[in-house]
Motif scaffolding. Structure first.
Motif, PDB file in Angstrom:
ATOM      1  N   VAL A 183    -168.201  40.063  14.734  1.00 36.56           N
ATOM      2  CA  VAL A 183    -167.041  40.963  14.757  1.00 36.56           C
ATOM      3  C   VAL A 183    -167.294  42.152  15.681  1.00 36.56           C
ATOM      4  N   ALA A 184    -168.507  42.696  15.633  1.00 34.94           N
ATOM      5  CA  ALA A 184    -168.840  43.867  16.445  1.00 34.94           C
ATOM      6  C   ALA A 184    -168.755  43.566  17.939  1.00 34.94           C
ATOM      7  N   LEU A 185    -168.990  42.306  18.309  1.00 33.71           N
ATOM      8  CA  LEU A 185    -168.934  41.939  19.722  1.00 33.71           C
ATOM      9  C   LEU A 185    -167.505  41.893  20.251  1.00 33.71           C
ATOM     10  N   ASP A 186    -166.547  41.657  19.351  1.00 34.29           N
ATOM     11  CA  ASP A 186    -165.133  41.650  19.743  1.00 34.29           C
ATOM     12  C   ASP A 186    -164.300  41.920  18.495  1.00 34.29           C
ATOM     13  N   THR A 187    -163.944  43.173  18.310  1.00 35.13           N
ATOM     14  CA  THR A 187    -163.230  43.567  17.082  1.00 35.13           C
ATOM     15  C   THR A 187    -161.789  43.055  17.043  1.00 35.13           C
ATOM     16  N   LYS A 188    -161.316  42.467  18.145  1.00 34.53           N
ATOM     17  CA  LYS A 188    -159.960  41.929  18.170  1.00 34.53           C
ATOM     18  C   LYS A 188    -159.922  40.428  17.897  1.00 34.53           C
ATOM     19  N   ASP A 189    -161.099  39.831  17.733  1.00 36.65           N
ATOM     20  CA  ASP A 189    -161.169  38.390  17.488  1.00 36.65           C
ATOM     21  C   ASP A 189    -160.934  38.113  16.009  1.00 36.65           C
ATOM     22  N   GLY A 190    -159.731  37.660  15.686  1.00 39.31           N
ATOM     23  CA  GLY A 190    -159.372  37.423  14.293  1.00 39.31           C
ATOM     24  C   GLY A 190    -160.146  36.304  13.637  1.00 39.31           C
ATOM     25  N   VAL A 191    -160.585  35.312  14.409  1.00 39.71           N
ATOM     26  CA  VAL A 191    -161.348  34.208  13.820  1.00 39.71           C
ATOM     27  C   VAL A 191    -162.679  34.733  13.278  1.00 39.71           C
ATOM     28  N   SER A 192    -163.318  35.640  14.028  1.00 38.93           N
ATOM     29  CA  SER A 192    -164.576  36.235  13.548  1.00 38.93           C
ATOM     30  C   SER A 192    -164.333  37.058  12.287  1.00 38.93           C
ATOM     31  N   TRP A 193    -163.220  37.785  12.245  1.00 38.69           N
ATOM     32  CA  TRP A 193    -162.878  38.550  11.040  1.00 38.69           C
ATOM     33  C   TRP A 193    -162.660  37.602   9.859  1.00 38.69           C
ATOM     34  N   SER A 194    -162.017  36.472  10.120  1.00 37.46           N
ATOM     35  CA  SER A 194    -161.778  35.500   9.068  1.00 37.46           C
ATOM     36  C   SER A 194    -163.091  34.949   8.512  1.00 37.46           C
ATOM     37  N   VAL A 195    -164.035  34.658   9.411  1.00 31.74           N
ATOM     38  CA  VAL A 195    -165.349  34.164   8.985  1.00 31.74           C
ATOM     39  C   VAL A 195    -166.080  35.230   8.170  1.00 31.74           C
ATOM     40  N   LEU A 196    -165.957  36.497   8.567  1.00 32.83           N
ATOM     41  CA  LEU A 196    -166.575  37.578   7.801  1.00 32.83           C
ATOM     42  C   LEU A 196    -165.957  37.659   6.410  1.00 32.83           C
ATOM     43  N   GLY A 197    -164.638  37.533   6.334  1.00 29.87           N
ATOM     44  CA  GLY A 197    -163.980  37.533   5.035  1.00 29.87           C
ATOM     45  C   GLY A 197    -164.485  36.405   4.155  1.00 29.87           C
ATOM     46  N   ASN A 198    -164.668  35.219   4.741  1.00 29.45           N
ATOM     47  CA  ASN A 198    -165.176  34.076   3.980  1.00 29.45           C
ATOM     48  C   ASN A 198    -166.610  34.299   3.515  1.00 29.45           C
ATOM     49  N   ALA A 199    -167.408  34.983   4.356  1.00 24.61           N
ATOM     50  CA  ALA A 199    -168.790  35.284   3.971  1.00 24.61           C
ATOM     51  C   ALA A 199    -168.806  36.215   2.763  1.00 24.61           C
ATOM     52  N   TYR A 200    -167.927  37.222   2.788  1.00 26.76           N
ATOM     53  CA  TYR A 200    -167.829  38.124   1.629  1.00 26.76           C
ATOM     54  C   TYR A 200    -167.346  37.368   0.394  1.00 26.76           C
ATOM     55  N   LEU A 201    -166.398  36.467   0.576  1.00 22.24           N
ATOM     56  CA  LEU A 201    -165.874  35.700  -0.547  1.00 22.24           C
ATOM     57  C   LEU A 201    -166.979  34.850  -1.178  1.00 22.24           C
ATOM     58  N   CYS A 202    -167.813  34.257  -0.339  1.00 24.19           N
ATOM     59  CA  CYS A 202    -168.932  33.470  -0.827  1.00 24.19           C
ATOM     60  C   CYS A 202    -169.944  34.373  -1.551  1.00 24.19           C
ATOM     61  N   GLN A 203    -170.142  35.574  -1.013  1.00 26.06           N
ATOM     62  CA  GLN A 203    -171.037  36.540  -1.670  1.00 26.06           C
ATOM     63  C   GLN A 203    -170.511  36.904  -3.052  1.00 26.06           C
ATOM     64  N   PHE A 204    -169.208  37.028  -3.170  1.00 28.05           N
ATOM     65  CA  PHE A 204    -168.590  37.365  -4.455  1.00 28.05           C
ATOM     66  C   PHE A 204    -168.921  36.310  -5.508  1.00 28.05           C
ATOM     67  N   PHE A 205    -168.915  35.042  -5.097  1.00 27.72           N
ATOM     68  CA  PHE A 205    -169.179  33.962  -6.046  1.00 27.72           C
ATOM     69  C   PHE A 205    -170.663  33.719  -6.260  1.00 27.72           C
ATOM     70  N   CYS A 217    -163.820  41.747   1.527  1.00 22.23           N
ATOM     71  CA  CYS A 217    -163.261  40.458   1.930  1.00 22.23           C
ATOM     72  C   CYS A 217    -161.802  40.614   2.348  1.00 22.23           C
ATOM     73  N   MET A 218    -161.018  41.310   1.539  1.00 19.69           N
ATOM     74  CA  MET A 218    -159.594  41.484   1.826  1.00 19.69           C
ATOM     75  C   MET A 218    -159.368  42.317   3.092  1.00 19.69           C
ATOM     76  N   ARG A 219    -160.234  43.313   3.314  1.00 20.78           N
ATOM     77  CA  ARG A 219    -160.105  44.123   4.541  1.00 20.78           C
ATOM     78  C   ARG A 219    -160.364  43.268   5.779  1.00 20.78           C
ATOM     79  N   ALA A 220    -161.333  42.362   5.672  1.00 15.12           N
ATOM     80  CA  ALA A 220    -161.635  41.476   6.801  1.00 15.12           C
ATOM     81  C   ALA A 220    -160.454  40.540   7.079  1.00 15.12           C
ATOM     82  N   TYR A 221    -159.873  39.984   6.027  1.00 12.31           N
ATOM     83  CA  TYR A 221    -158.712  39.109   6.213  1.00 12.31           C
ATOM     84  C   TYR A 221    -157.538  39.877   6.829  1.00 12.31           C
ATOM     85  N   LYS A 222    -157.367  41.117   6.418  1.00 17.78           N
ATOM     86  CA  LYS A 222    -156.285  41.932   6.982  1.00 17.78           C
ATOM     87  C   LYS A 222    -156.453  42.084   8.494  1.00 17.78           C
ATOM     88  N   GLN A 223    -157.684  42.292   8.927  1.00 16.93           N
ATOM     89  CA  GLN A 223    -157.958  42.390  10.366  1.00 16.93           C
ATOM     90  C   GLN A 223    -157.685  41.059  11.057  1.00 16.93           C
TER      91      GLN A 223
END
Length: 451
Positions: A183-205, A217-223
């Motif tokens: 995400v830090a390499l391209d903050t406009k790349d929504g696919v990377s934000w989506s993957v970050l959200g999924n990583a947080y979701l997995c961490q939650f479980f 997780c929700m903030r990442a999905y919003k991005q």
């Protein structure tokens, strides 16, 4: 004439221009796929793959009319094979021709990062995780790019889904870090934000059902939704729906699952999730409405039989610490007197009259009745498998957080209140505090992610 001279005469004229033209057409093909719902009505979702395949076929024919061994010089061959392999690789199904072209490309030019990444995705589609990971790591050696980083983030989670809890926790932490770096390499790349959200979701479980992690997780999905490419992917809506479900935002969760179905009509997973969630909500409402189907006489006995001694350490005159607040005294309250939201300084005592079972066991859900025979549901997170409350147990909940769930649509109607408990160790069961050994160490969910 020598063999070398023969080969030279076979070379295409203006090779760089030819390859540039093919590259441009390939880029347009991927944009057609990735931006499909930006340019077409969602009603065409069932035709999307067919339309992409038709355009792919036309472009593949152009690639296949060129003999890369004879007509493309060594200096351009790796790039040509990468583009050809990428064209074969656009579909969701594995194509061995893609692996063949891309393997040749990285052998000819080991510094071709894009070819390494594409090769990794090709192996991944064939469920060859080892080679996929090796390919993405091959790209990372030359450039820490976002595609490799986010792909390795997903692979780490897939590899450690059934691992030892300590190993899985470490892998999830690294997965989150890799996604953050992408995400830090391209903050406009929504696919990377989506993957970050999924990583947080997995961490939650897999680590702990911490509300703060779910919020990240929700903030990442919003991005992610700010990127037109990411917001056209059904997995983003599905995974956001999963997160919303555990935030207990049920109506919005259902909306996301339903939209995921519309984007990918043949994908059954979100459809099953809708069915399971509706069944869960219906069961909770029915359990509250019927008060566990317990006969009036017995229910009255249960309500009247609550002993205030079961307040235990939460009884009158005992000071407590909640977060930064110290010397807090708790006042006994009935369920009807609770307000929606937080109820600081209050404590409720109630008896369990039934529970709702779910496949994931997250959250553990049961319904309680107080001395006035009022009923609410209770959802408890981080409660270990095999633990929980049974009918007749007396439950004491300090400073309860009350949520009111209300929704009506063509598919489901629900209206009920619930007390959400994020840490079971705050509870008293039959006058005794829930032990640390009952705190959940790991939960697992599977999320769909596109390559």
């Amino acid at each position: 004439m020598s063999r070398e001279s023969d080969e030279e005469t076979d070379l295409l004229e203006n090779v760089p221009e030819v390859i540039d033209s093919l590259s441009k057409e390939l880029q347009e093909l991927y944009l057609f796929r990735d931006m499909f719902f930006e340019n077409h009505p969602i009603e065409l979702a069932t035709d999307k793959n067919k339309l992409v395949e038709e355009k792919q076929k036309v472009l593949i024919e152009k690639f296949e009319t060129i003999n890369d061994d004879k007509q493309i010089p060594n200096s351009e061959r790796a790039r040509f094979l990468y583009l050809k392999g990428r064209c074969y690789n656009i579909g969701s199904e594995y194509n061995p021709l893609a692996t063949q072209c891309l393997s040749k490309a990285v052998k000819l030019d080991p510094h071709l990062v894009n070819a390494w990444n594409e090769l990794g995705e090709s192996y991944w589609k064939n469920m060859n995780i080892k080679e996929a990971k090796s390919s993405f790591e091959g790209a990372i050696k030359h450039d820490r790019n976002r595609l490799s980083l986010r792909s390795l983030s997903i692979l780490l989670r897939q590899e450690n889904a059934g691992a030892d809890p300590k190993e899985a926790t470490a892998a999830i932490a690294k997965s989150v870090d890799l996604a953050k770096e992408a995400v830090a390499l391209d903050t406009k790349d929504g696919v990377s934000w989506s993957v970050l959200g999924n990583a947080y979701l997995c961490q939650f479980f897999m680590v702990s059902q911490d509300p703060a992690v779910l919020q990240s997780c929700m903030r990442a999905y919003k991005q992610a939704f700010s990127d037109p490419i990411a917001k056209g992917q059904p997995d983003l809506y599905y995974n956001k729906g999963i997160a919303l479900k555990y935030e207990e935002q049920y109506a919005e969760a259902l909306d996301n699952f339903e939209y995921s179905c519309r984007l990918d009509p043949v994908w059954e997973t979100p459809r099953r999730e809708i069915s399971k969630l509706i069944q869960y909500l219906t069961s909770v409402c029915e359990l509250i409405r019927t008060k566990g189907k317990i006969k009036v006489k017995k229910l009255t006995q249960m309500a009247k039989g609550m002993d205030k001694k079961m307040l235990g350490i939460y009884g009158p005159g005992i000071f407590h610490t909640f977060g930064s607040r110290r010397n807090v005294l708790l006042e006994y309250a009935t369920l009807a007197s609770l307000q929606v939201g937080s109820n600081e300084g209050k404590v409720v005592l109630a008896k369990v009259i039934g529970s709702v079972h779910t496949e994931t066991a997250v959250p553990f859900t049961f319904v309680v009745v107080d001395e006035n025979k009022d009923c609410v549901a209770v959802t408890v997170y981080n409660w270990a498998d095999g633990r929980g409350a049974i009918i007749g147990d007396c439950v004491c909940i300090p400073e309860p957080t009350v949520l009111h769930h209300q929704h009506e649509s063509d598919t489901v109607k629900f209206d009920f209140k619930v007390i959400r408990v994020n840490n079971p160790m705050h509870l008293l069961m039959n006058g005794k505090r829930v032990g640390r050994n009952q705190f959940a160490s790991a939960r697992v969910t599977s999320t769909y992610e596109v390559y």
